[in-house]
Each structure stands twice: as C-alpha cells, then as structure tokens.
Motif scaffolding. Structure first.
Motif, short mmCIF file in Angstrom:
data_model
loop_
_atom_site.label_atom_id
_atom_site.label_comp_id
_atom_site.label_asym_id
_atom_site.label_seq_id
_atom_site.Cartn_x
_atom_site.Cartn_y
_atom_site.Cartn_z
N VAL A 463 0.85 -1.19 0.00
CA VAL A 463 0.00 0.00 0.00
C VAL A 463 0.89 1.24 0.00
O VAL A 463 1.86 1.32 0.73
CB VAL A 463 -0.93 0.03 1.24
CG1 VAL A 463 -1.85 1.25 1.19
CG2 VAL A 463 -1.75 -1.24 1.33
N ALA A 464 0.52 2.20 -0.84
CA ALA A 464 1.22 3.49 -0.88
C ALA A 464 0.19 4.62 -0.80
O ALA A 464 -0.98 4.42 -1.11
CB ALA A 464 2.05 3.62 -2.16
N GLY A 465 0.66 5.77 -0.38
CA GLY A 465 -0.25 6.92 -0.27
C GLY A 465 0.41 8.19 -0.75
O GLY A 465 1.64 8.32 -0.72
N VAL A 466 -0.40 9.13 -1.19
CA VAL A 466 0.10 10.42 -1.67
C VAL A 466 -0.92 11.50 -1.32
O VAL A 466 -2.12 11.23 -1.23
CB VAL A 466 0.35 10.38 -3.20
CG1 VAL A 466 -0.95 10.21 -3.96
CG2 VAL A 466 1.11 11.60 -3.67
N ALA A 467 -0.44 12.71 -1.07
CA ALA A 467 -1.31 13.83 -0.73
C ALA A 467 -1.32 14.82 -1.87
O ALA A 467 -0.27 15.19 -2.41
CB ALA A 467 -0.84 14.52 0.56
N MET A 468 -2.51 15.26 -2.24
CA MET A 468 -2.70 16.22 -3.32
C MET A 468 -3.08 17.58 -2.75
O MET A 468 -3.75 17.66 -1.71
CB MET A 468 -3.80 15.75 -4.28
CG MET A 468 -3.69 14.29 -4.70
SD MET A 468 -2.19 13.93 -5.59
CE MET A 468 -2.48 14.91 -7.06
N GLY A 469 -2.65 18.64 -3.43
CA GLY A 469 -2.98 20.00 -2.99
C GLY A 469 -3.77 20.74 -4.06
O GLY A 469 -3.84 20.32 -5.22
N LEU A 470 -4.34 21.87 -3.66
CA LEU A 470 -5.16 22.67 -4.57
C LEU A 470 -4.92 24.16 -4.31
O LEU A 470 -4.85 24.59 -3.16
CB LEU A 470 -6.65 22.35 -4.36
CG LEU A 470 -7.66 23.21 -5.11
CD1 LEU A 470 -7.62 22.91 -6.61
CD2 LEU A 470 -9.06 23.01 -4.56
N PHE A 471 -4.82 24.90 -5.40
CA PHE A 471 -4.76 26.36 -5.32
C PHE A 471 -5.85 26.92 -6.22
O PHE A 471 -5.99 26.51 -7.38
CB PHE A 471 -3.39 26.87 -5.79
CG PHE A 471 -2.26 26.48 -4.88
CD1 PHE A 471 -1.88 27.28 -3.83
CD2 PHE A 471 -1.58 25.28 -5.09
CE1 PHE A 471 -0.84 26.91 -2.99
CE2 PHE A 471 -0.54 24.89 -4.26
CZ PHE A 471 -0.17 25.71 -3.21
#
Length: 703
Positions: A463-471
């Motif tokens: 299992v892997a995870g990633v965080a996404m951002g928004l502007f």
C-alpha cells in the motif's frame, strides 16, 4: 418544542429544539432510530484579545462525548464515571470540526464551542453522522454567523450496490465505508475506507451520498426558517490594515517571490523570517503606533497570495517541481536488528520510520465502547516529535492530530492484512516521523506497508499513499501532487489517497475553502492514482513481497480441543496450566469454545507445550506405547505418569521378563521408561507394563 422530520435511509431523521439546553446559542436534538445526540453551539459574547493572530485562524473547539448511560451501562474503573475521551471520541470531534471550520466569517475572533453529547445509542445507527448533522443544524438555527447548512451521510457498498446510511450489521458486509460531508452544491469533506475499490467507484459513491443528503440540507433550511434566530452583527473580526497592506505589497512582492522560491525548507524559512523581521523593524520605525501583529498578519496574507500567483499564474511550484512530480524517494527495510520488522521511507524532506511488533492474543487491545467491549488485533501509532520540524518543545502524549493521522494510516492498511484465522498475531505498528515537510501520514502508510513485509506479515498487496494539494483564484485552479509543507499551509486542500495497484483503500479530504466541484475531485483522483503507482514501483525495488517471519517474533500454533477438556488443561486453581507454562516457557490461552493458542519464541518450548496439552486432552488408548516417568515406588509395583496428569500402575510382575522381588532394585523415582497401556479396568484405573513394550503389535504413542 419544535420538531421537523425527514426520511433518511431506512429511518426517519428527527430534529428537535426548544426543550433541552435552551441557554445555548443553538441547541438541537437529532434522532435516528433510537440513537439520540444533543448538539449545542455557543459563541462568546466578547472576543478575546490575541497577540498571535494568524490569517485563516478560527477560534473553534469541538467536543464529542459519549455517556455510558446512553447504552444502559455503568463506566468501569474505580471512580465509575467517564474519563478522558476515547479514540473514537477524538476522531468524531475531528470529523465535526473539519467541515464546519471553513464556514465561519474570515477573521472572526469570538470563540465558538460545539459540543455533541450522545444521549442514547441503539445497535443499528452510529452517532458520528448524527453529530455532524446536528452541529450544522445547531449553528444554522443559532445567531452565530455560519455559511451553512451542510449535511453528512455514510455510504456502504454491498453486493455491488450503494447503500445510504447502512446499519452496523450491514457495514460488516460492506466493501466501503464512505463518509461525505457537503452543502447543496459542493463536497466539503471526505473520510473513506475501502477494500481496494476503483477511483470511479469511490466517486460514484460520493455522488450517491451527496444526492441523498440534500434532503437533510433542505430540512435544516426549513427548520431554520421556522425557529432560527437572526445572525449576530456584533461579531468581532480582525480587520486588515489595508493601507499597510498596499504599502508592503508594492514594496516587497519581488522579495517574497525570491524567498519563497528557495528550494530547501529550512533555508526558505530563514529567508522568510529575515525578510519579515526586516519589514517589521522598518514599518515600526516609520510608524510606532503600528503593532507587530498587524504587520505579521499583512505579511502572512501577502505570502499566501504570492504562493498562489506563482502556482496559478506562472505555473510553477516553489521547489521547482512539475505539478505532477513526486519528490525524490528512498527507502530501506529491517534497519533495526532487534525489531520484528522495520522500514525507513523518505520522500523529499519527509521521513517516516515504521516498526512492526508481533504479539499474541494477550497483546490484543481491549476496547470498552458504548456498543460493548471488543478487542483489536491491529494497532498503528503515529508519533510526531518536535525535532521532526526543527523545534524544541515539551514531549507530551499523542494529540488529536497524531491520533487522526494514525487512524488514517491504519484504515489504509487494514484491507490488505491477512485473515486473523490464518495469521493469529496481534500486530502493532509504530510510525516515528523523523523529518516532516508535508504528507507525513502518507509516508507512514508507505513505511508501514514495507515494515509489515519486512517482518514477514503476509499482506495481500503493498500500500502506498500520496497527498494532493489545490490552489484556487477566482475560477482558476491548479492541483499539485505530493504537497510540501508550504503548499499545505498556503493552499486550499489536503487530499490524501492511499491504496494498492488494484484499488483505493483510504481517502481523506480537508478543505480551507467552502467546497470543491466534482471536476476538481475527478482530476485529483486521477493524478493521485498516477502518483501512487510511481511510489509503489519504487517500494517494489526495496521489497517486492513479504519475507520470512522474523526469528525474534513469537511462533503461534492454534489447536482445537474438546471444550469438556478445558478444565483438565486449567487444572484446580490453574495448577495444570501454570505447570505447563513454568516447564516450557510458552504462553497458553484457552478460549471457551476450545480454541487453544500456544505461543513461544522458541520452537522447542512450543512443541513441548503442545505435547503436554495433547497428553492432557487425548484419551488413553489400550495397546499404545507411552513415554512415562516413575512417580512413586510401592512394594507391589510402581506408579508411572504416562500422560500429562494421568498415572497408571506397573505391577511388579509387569516390570521385567525375569522375576523381580523388590521393584526398587530395578526402578527408582524419576526414571524415564517406555510403557504400554494394556488394560483399563472397570474402575477406570490404568494398568501399565514395561515387559510387554517389545510386543510387535503395540503401536508407539506420538508423544
């Protein structure tokens, strides 16, 4: 008392006000079935002076509390009253807090407190969803300025069909536990646990939940029109010094860009602090009446605006990466020699060390919940020491943030854990964040997945995870992959997605704005999937599949015995089981259904304990040869323990083929001998023989 009712799933959702907690600014009792939650909202009449105000800060506290009487129970412990908040209470408090926080007026300084109290709970409806809905309704009908209403719904996925607000029994069969919080148009918060489902299925579930919760939003709007108070106009807000803002903005915009584009985190912080201190000194020298706080508020606003301009207008990220580029990755496993499993995962300037410990049934965590007591065989504890961000602070116990991050990582890993029946271990993971520059919870997921494999836990998939951002700016928006700390601080979204190559296992969405569209959600999911596959590819180079179980981990054997034989294993006052433990060093646990757990780090100790248990539980067989031990000599023969706890008599005539006058001339106490059970008499006594052992027809006992 006023009341409004709406059909929500399989039950009526009822809002009541005007009967309980009437001195609160907003008070609502929410009922679904026999689950009842009282939610109150109070706003301080006067604002507290703050010298440390930061742009975007909201003085909001949320508390969720469960009362034992709600389930007809008396609390345990010496004092017999509720103690500190449970993990569920902390997670539910966060679940209420996260979607309502962005909906208060910008710069609001009056403190707000929302308290959700569970007054009754049934075995069907969970109180967390009701608490979110109740918080929205209490704020909506109160005089507190609030940009609501909002609503929450839980969505299950059973037999390839979405189910709105499934009950507790249905959730046991569901491949999805999706909580969506939204207003009439946009999504505000997500909390998802899934059994490796596709992004498309998750999105369909979000839309399904959103569509079904709109009736709850309308009910709150109608209820507010009926009983709502006029919103207060005396709320104190932090007013930006516009003249000062314009002056500093024109003066230092280029300097801010230069400082923000420093790639290394600590150097960037130093550059921004140097620039800030310089501006504070200059402005206070020119105008002594201006406070340092006022200048810092302006600087904070300018910093966020400049970051937004760099990302949206110029199409660049502060550290020079592309919008879909992941920071450099490195990882290694089993770097701790005494641990059962360990892994170090580094992504840019974020580093997590995850350590696996395998235990037995004795190590299971016992949870005393409103729904009753149960045990937990998987735990993940997340620690965030101050040195991880270069700070010197007092070490305290885990806060809400640590508990929330640990719960998210545990949710991401749970679907791939082996079935407890085939891998009967208690698993504890501890994630130590050694460096942090954004997305440490997703680094925990990656490190913990590899740590489990390094410890020999046969997980179904990495299992892997990633965080996404928004502007966002006006109608423009930019989504970025693998957000760093400054992007999290200055951006509008923290969108975490974890999963395997086959599908998603966990999602968490938090916003600083008042909702996002499905266009943004869909694109963010697609980018997160692409990034997750890249991280999984890197992890596979470090460890591709689970290793052999660590030789430092306990070995566990599970055997099934006749429940009628349990008393024989325990013995009077626990004498027999204590004897087995003392002689072998193994750990033994016997359940009421006859399931017996035997564990030991040493295989020989476990084998000996299993043999002793087998001796106790097996019925003696006539004609079978046993390894026995002489326990007592008599003038007519010798007594011999031939099975654990069972003795028989070797008559003097059965000692040898030759005549024996005195048995003590041939045997002594403590001698190990081979004997055959040749008779069980009508009184249940066992008659043994040494001389008959050599008979060819006698099978030897496997003891």
């Amino acid at each position: 008392m006023e009341q409004i009712k709406v059909r929500f799933g399989n039950d009526d959702l009822i809002f009541e006000t005007g009967k309980l907690a009437k001195q609160a600014d907003g008070s609502v009792v929410v009922r679904l079935g026999e689950t009842v939650v009282l939610v109150t909202a109070v706003c301080a009449k006067k604002a507290r002076e703050r010298d440390d105000y930061e742009p975007g800060f909201v003085p909001l506290t949320v508390e969720y509390q469960e009362k034992s009487f709600a389930a007809g129970r008396i609390p345990g412990g010496f004092f017999k009253r509720e103690g500190k908040p449970s993990e569920k209470a902390i997670l539910t408090s966060r679940m209420i807090d996260r979607p309502i926080r962005p909906l208060f007026p910008d710069g609001m300084l009056n403190e707000i407190q929302v308290i959700a109290t569970v007054l009754s709970v049934d075995e069907k409806n969970v109180s967390d969803i009701l608490s979110v809905i109740g918080a929205s309704c209490a704020l909506t009908i109160s005089d507190i300025p609030f940009n609501g209403p909002i609503a929450s719904a839980r969505v299950g996925f059973i037999d390839n069909k979405f189910v709105i607000n499934p009950n507790c029994k249905q959730m046991e069969e569901s491949n999805l536990d999706l909580i969506v919080v939204a207003n009439a148009n946009d999504v505000l918060m997500l909390e998802v646990g899934a059994n490796q489902l596709s992004e498309e299925t998750i999105l369909e579930g979000i839309k399904f939940g959103h569509e079904n919760l709109k009736v709850v939003i309308k009910a709150q709007t109608d209820f507010s029109a009926k009983v709502g108070k006029e919103k207060r106009e005396d709320i104190v807000k932090h007013e930006l010094n516009k003249e000062l803002y314009n002056k500093i903005r024109n003066k230092v915009s280029k300097d801010f860009v230069g400082a923000l584009l420093v790639t290394e985190k600590n150097q960037r912080i130093e550059a921004l602090e140097f620039l800030g201190d310089k501006i504070v000194k200059e402005e206070m020298a020119e105008n002594p009446e201006i406070t340092e706080t006022a200048i810092k508020v302006v600087l904070g606003k300018i910093e966020k605006e400049v970051v937004r301009e760099i990302v949206i207008k110029e199409g660049k990220r502060l550290d020079g990466r592309g919008f879909e580029e992941i920071r450099p990755l490195s990882s290694e496993i089993n770097l701790l020699p005494r641990a059962h499993g360990s892994a170090l995962f580094t992504r840019g300037e974020t580093q997590a060390l995850s350590v696996t410990t395998l235990g037995t049934i004795e190590d299971e965590q016992k949870i005393d919940a409103l729904e009753g007591e149960y045990t937990r065989t998987f735990m993940l504890h997340y620690n965030f020491p101050p040195f991880s961000v270069g700070e010197a602070k007092t070490l305290r116990g885990p806060g809400r943030r640590e508990i929330g991050h640990g719960a998210l990582a545990a949710k991401a890993l749970t679907p791939v854990l082996p079935d407890h029946g085939t891998f009967p271990y208690t698993i504890r993971l501890v994630s130590e964040i050694l460096e942090s520059n954004g997305s440490s919870s997703m680094a925990t997921v990656c490190a913990s997945s590899m740590s489990l494999m390094g410890g020999g836990v046969p997980i179904k998939a990495p299992v892997a995870g990633v965080a996404m951002g928004l502007f966002t700016r006006d109608k423009e928006f930019a989504i970025v992959t693998d957000i760093a700390g400054v992007e999290d601080h200055s951006g509008d979204m923290d969108f975490k997605v974890a999963g395997t190559s086959d599908g998603v296992t966990a999602v968490q969405l938090d916003l600083k704005i008042k909702g996002i569209s499905y266009e943004i959600l869909t694109k963010a999911f697609a980018m997160a999937k692409k990034a997750r596959f890249k991280v999984l590819e890197h992890m596979a180079k470090t460890i591709e599949k689970p290793m052999e179980l660590s030789n430092r981990a306990p070995r566990i054997e599970i055997i099934k015995i006749d429940p009628e034989k349990i008393r024989d294993i325990i013995g009077p006052g626990g004498k027999m089981i204590k004897k087995i433990v003392a002689e072998t060093g193994a750990e033994i646990n016997v359940e009421d259904d006859g399931t017996c757990h035997v564990s030991s780090i040493e295989k020989t100790a476990m084998d000996k304990a299993l043999r002793m248990i087998k001796d106790i539980t097996d019925d003696p067989e006539v004609g079978k040869i046993y390894n026995g031990r002489i326990t007592k000599l008599m003038n007519f023969g010798a007594f011999c323990e031939f099975m654990q706890g069972r003795e028989g008599l070797i008559h003097v005539s059965e000692v040898s083929d030759t005549y024996v006058r005195d048995v003590s001339t041939v045997l002594k106490e403590g001698d190990d001998v081979k004997v055959i059970l040749f008779e069980i008499d009508n009184q249940g006594r066992y008659n043994l023989s040494i001389k008959r052992v050599k008979a060819p027809e006698a099978p030897e006992a496997n003891v």
